[in-house]
Enzyme design. Structure first.
Site, PDB file in Angstrom:
ATOM      1  CG  HIS A  28      -0.225   0.262   2.617  1.00 54.54           C
ATOM      2  ND1 HIS A  28       0.570  -0.493   3.125  1.00 54.54           N
ATOM      3  CD2 HIS A  28      -0.100   1.397   3.275  1.00 54.54           C
ATOM      4  CE1 HIS A  28       1.158  -0.246   4.212  1.00 54.54           C
ATOM      5  NE2 HIS A  28       0.772   1.246   4.117  1.00 54.54           N
TER       6      HIS A  28
HETATM    7  C1  UD1 Z   1      -1.313   5.985   5.623  1.00 49.47           C
HETATM    8  C2  UD1 Z   1       0.151   6.618   6.021  1.00 49.47           C
HETATM    9  C3  UD1 Z   1       1.051   5.477   5.744  1.00 49.47           C
HETATM   10  C4  UD1 Z   1       0.521   4.304   6.634  1.00 49.47           C
HETATM   11  C5  UD1 Z   1      -0.903   3.790   6.168  1.00 49.47           C
HETATM   12  C6  UD1 Z   1      -1.414   2.627   6.959  1.00 49.47           C
HETATM   13  C7  UD1 Z   1       0.690   8.732   5.671  1.00 49.47           C
HETATM   14  C8  UD1 Z   1       1.296   9.909   4.914  1.00 49.47           C
HETATM   15  N1  UD1 Z   1       0.874   7.585   5.203  1.00 49.47           N
HETATM   16  O1  UD1 Z   1      -0.933   5.803   4.351  1.00 49.47           O
HETATM   17  O2  UD1 Z   1       2.496   5.674   6.300  1.00 49.47           O
HETATM   18  O3  UD1 Z   1       1.594   3.041   6.348  1.00 49.47           O
HETATM   19  O4  UD1 Z   1      -1.564   4.964   6.314  1.00 49.47           O
HETATM   20  O5  UD1 Z   1      -2.336   2.084   6.363  1.00 49.47           O
HETATM   21  O6  UD1 Z   1       0.100   9.218   6.697  1.00 49.47           O
HETATM   22  N2  UD1 Z   1      -8.598   5.476   1.845  1.00 49.47           N
HETATM   23  C9  UD1 Z   1     -10.038   5.037   2.136  1.00 49.47           C
HETATM   24  N3  UD1 Z   1     -10.458   4.737   3.215  1.00 49.47           N
HETATM   25  C10 UD1 Z   1      -9.838   5.029   4.541  1.00 49.47           C
HETATM   26  C11 UD1 Z   1      -8.536   5.427   4.343  1.00 49.47           C
HETATM   27  C12 UD1 Z   1      -8.050   5.743   3.029  1.00 49.47           C
HETATM   28  O7  UD1 Z   1     -10.693   4.543   1.186  1.00 49.47           O
HETATM   29  O8  UD1 Z   1     -10.385   4.461   5.655  1.00 49.47           O
HETATM   30  C13 UD1 Z   1      -8.158   5.599   0.530  1.00 49.47           C
HETATM   31  C14 UD1 Z   1      -8.649   7.070  -0.126  1.00 49.47           C
HETATM   32  O9  UD1 Z   1      -8.753   6.721  -1.246  1.00 49.47           O
HETATM   33  C15 UD1 Z   1      -7.136   7.523   0.297  1.00 49.47           C
HETATM   34  C16 UD1 Z   1      -6.170   6.673   0.300  1.00 49.47           C
HETATM   35  O10 UD1 Z   1      -6.827   5.458   0.613  1.00 49.47           O
HETATM   36  O11 UD1 Z   1      -7.143   8.817  -0.653  1.00 49.47           O
HETATM   37  C17 UD1 Z   1      -4.954   6.956   1.021  1.00 49.47           C
HETATM   38  O12 UD1 Z   1      -5.180   7.219   2.472  1.00 49.47           O
HETATM   39  P1  UD1 Z   1      -4.264   8.002   3.361  1.00 49.47           P
HETATM   40  O13 UD1 Z   1      -4.646   7.992   4.457  1.00 49.47           O
HETATM   41  O14 UD1 Z   1      -3.792   9.283   2.434  1.00 49.47           O
HETATM   42  O15 UD1 Z   1      -2.803   7.386   3.067  1.00 49.47           O
HETATM   43  P2  UD1 Z   1      -2.602   5.606   3.318  1.00 49.47           P
HETATM   44  O16 UD1 Z   1      -2.070   5.272   2.073  1.00 49.47           O
HETATM   45  O17 UD1 Z   1      -3.590   5.074   4.074  1.00 49.47           O
HETATM   46  N1  UDP Z   2      -3.450  -5.312   9.149  1.00 49.49           N
HETATM   47  C1  UDP Z   2      -4.818  -5.703   9.326  1.00 49.49           C
HETATM   48  N2  UDP Z   2      -5.880  -6.128   8.483  1.00 49.49           N
HETATM   49  C2  UDP Z   2      -5.060  -6.167   6.915  1.00 49.49           C
HETATM   50  C3  UDP Z   2      -3.884  -5.909   6.785  1.00 49.49           C
HETATM   51  C4  UDP Z   2      -3.100  -5.520   8.006  1.00 49.49           C
HETATM   52  O1  UDP Z   2      -5.236  -5.780  10.728  1.00 49.49           O
HETATM   53  O2  UDP Z   2      -5.742  -6.684   5.955  1.00 49.49           O
HETATM   54  C5  UDP Z   2      -2.612  -5.036  10.345  1.00 49.49           C
HETATM   55  C6  UDP Z   2      -1.393  -5.680  10.541  1.00 49.49           C
HETATM   56  O3  UDP Z   2      -1.514  -6.885  11.596  1.00 49.49           O
HETATM   57  C7  UDP Z   2      -0.427  -4.739  11.240  1.00 49.49           C
HETATM   58  C8  UDP Z   2      -0.971  -3.394  10.556  1.00 49.49           C
HETATM   59  O4  UDP Z   2      -2.347  -3.782   9.929  1.00 49.49           O
HETATM   60  O5  UDP Z   2      -0.560  -4.541  12.514  1.00 49.49           O
HETATM   61  C9  UDP Z   2      -0.038  -2.743   9.398  1.00 49.49           C
HETATM   62  O6  UDP Z   2      -0.831  -1.645   9.030  1.00 49.49           O
HETATM   63  P1  UDP Z   2      -0.400  -0.968   7.464  1.00 49.49           P
HETATM   64  O7  UDP Z   2       0.198  -2.186   6.635  1.00 49.49           O
HETATM   65  O8  UDP Z   2      -1.724  -0.508   7.124  1.00 49.49           O
HETATM   66  O9  UDP Z   2       0.642   0.221   7.677  1.00 49.49           O
HETATM   67  P2  UDP Z   2       2.147   0.290   8.114  1.00 49.49           P
HETATM   68  O10 UDP Z   2       2.477  -0.739   9.283  1.00 49.49           O
HETATM   69  O11 UDP Z   2       2.822   0.143   6.946  1.00 49.49           O
HETATM   70  O12 UDP Z   2       2.299   1.783   8.416  1.00 49.49           O
END
Ligand code: UD1
Ligand code: UDP
Length: 357
Positions: free
Chosen positions: A204
């Site tokens: 992601h």
């Molecule tokens: C964010 C964090 C990343 C982390 C990740 C965990 C930043 C810069 N990035 O990335 O470090 O690893 O969270 O999962 O803070 N969206 C939905 N529903 C949601 C959330 C997001 O549909 O509940 C979609 C939207 O289209 C949005 C995109 O996901 O534009 C990205 O979401 P965003 O919160 O900007 O960043 P993440 O990729 O989730």
């Molecule tokens: N995770 C979850 N369901 C999923 C994928 C990940 O509960 O389908 C959990 C996973 O166990 C871990 C956390 O999400 O604890 C990691 O989050 P993510 O990969 O979104 O973010 P990052 O750690 O890269 O910031």
């Protein structure tokens, strides 16, 4: 002492949960400030329900947007909540836009900032997370480094030793607690999987999935893995990645796309996978704790402890390299120690706050 616990995304909810539980157990004065950066049920509420966490007192409804929009909204909303509540300390966890916005708002109000998971560095400034971590560490008053290596990084950057505490990572506490809640789920049966006869993938990160060529290459690598081993590759798709898959019209016939899973179901999938392939930070740690070999789909990691103990290999994003690294890890004997602590990080962090704030 009044503690504000800030969170906004899936990993922050999971990694703050041990600290929240400890505040509850000790009946401390605290509240949860949710930015709403993540808001879909499967990225947010499911974790509150499954981990039985109390409702946030605030939800800033920041939602999705550009980095400036998200960080700016977090700053403004956090400032308002902090001015109302006057906590003694704001705790943030990790490296998201939520973390940077929250830490900055508190620091400017002279409210102490505690950074959980301090001192991680990928040394790759192209990652938005790297900018967030460095800036947050440098405006924090109490820094909770998960390992001694992270502590050394902070010391080298000139952060005074008395501000830094090595506690382990709260992910270990969260994993231990998950098994107390529910030992086995039905996830393997529901997905038609047999133990150790599938690969698990998560992907992601912005630098991977927002680049159509890189995303395509990684999917090609996963597809080739499916063909080489004739085993399913399960990919619970993060909403960012789903949007990009559709926008770039990518497909990978050998990869089974599923919705994001709840925490305990996902842990069970991780524990029983032959190899996990990921660009997630938390997943690199969890696989190390659970004893499952991991291949990281990046060229750098801010979790070098996993490379050192041999639980993780950096593959980058070239298909041949992904297959090669997964093959090496398939033969891995899984005999490594867990460098992320003994599962008491949440307790230690709360005790340190009581001692120093
Ligand atoms: C964010 C964090 C990343 C982390 C990740 C965990 C930043 C810069 N990035 O990335 O470090 O690893 O969270 O999962 O803070 N969206 C939905 N529903 C949601 C959330 C997001 O549909 O509940 C979609 C939207 O289209 C949005 C995109 O996901 O534009 C990205 O979401 P965003 O919160 O900007 O960043 P993440 O990729 O989730
Ligand atoms: N995770 C979850 N369901 C999923 C994928 C990940 O509960 O389908 C959990 C996973 O166990 C871990 C956390 O999400 O604890 C990691 O989050 P993510 O990969 O979104 O973010 P990052 O750690 O890269 O910031």
């Amino acid at each position: 002492m009044k503690i504000a616990i800030m969170l906004g995304t899936r990993p922050e909810i999971i990694k703050m949960s041990p600290i929240i539980r400890e505040c509850e157990r000790l009946r401390l004065e605290y509240f949860i400030l949710h930015t709403g950066q993540h808001y879909s049920y499967s990225m947010d509420r499911v974790f509150f329900e499954q981990l039985k966490l109390p409702q946030p007192r605030y939800n800033l409804d920041v939602g999705s947007g550009s980095h400036a929009e998200q960080t700016g909204k977090v700053l403004i909303g956090t400032e308002q909540a902090l001015l109302k509540e006057h906590p003694d300390v704001l705790l943030v966890e990790g490296d998201t836009n939520t973390v940077l916005g929250g830490a900055l708002a508190a620091a400017k109000l002279h409210i102490k900032v505690g950074h959980v998971e301090a001192g991680l560095r990928s040394y790759d400034r192209a990652m938005p997370e790297e900018v967030n971590r460095v800036l947050t560490d440098h405006c924090s008053d109490v820094l909770f480094a998960p390992t001694e290596q992270a502590q050394q990084i902070l010391l080298k950057e000139g952060i005074p030793a008395e501000k830094i505490f090595v506690t382990g990572n709260t992910i270990v506490d969260a994993v231990h607690h998950a098994y107390l809640v529910e030992k086995h789920t039905r996830v393997l049966e529901e997905l038609g999987l047999k133990k150790h006869e599938y690969f698990l993938a998560t992907l992601h990160r912005q630098e991977n999935v927002d680049d159509p060529y890189r995303f395509r290459d990684i999917l090609r690598g996963l597809d080739a893995l499916n063909k080489k081993y004739d085993l399913p590759v399960i990919y619970p798709v993060h909403p960012r990645s789903l949007k990009k898959l559709e926008e770039f019209q990518l497909d990978a016939p050998g990869v089974t796309l599923v919705d994001p899973l709840d925490f305990i179901g996902f842990l069970e999938l991780e524990q029983n996978a032959r190899v996990v392939l990921t660009d997630s930070g938390g997943v690199q740690e969890e696989t190390c704790v659970l004893g499952t070999p991991c291949v990281t789909l990046r060229t750098s990691t801010e979790r070098p402890e996993t490379l050192a103990v041999g639980s993780n290999l950096l593959a980058g994003t070239i298909p041949e390299s992904i297959v090669e690294c997964a093959s090496v890890m398939c033969a891995n004997k899984k005999a490594w120690g867990n460098p992320f602590g003994d599962g008491t990080a949440g307790k230690q962090i709360v005790q340190i706050l009581r001692d120093v704030v």
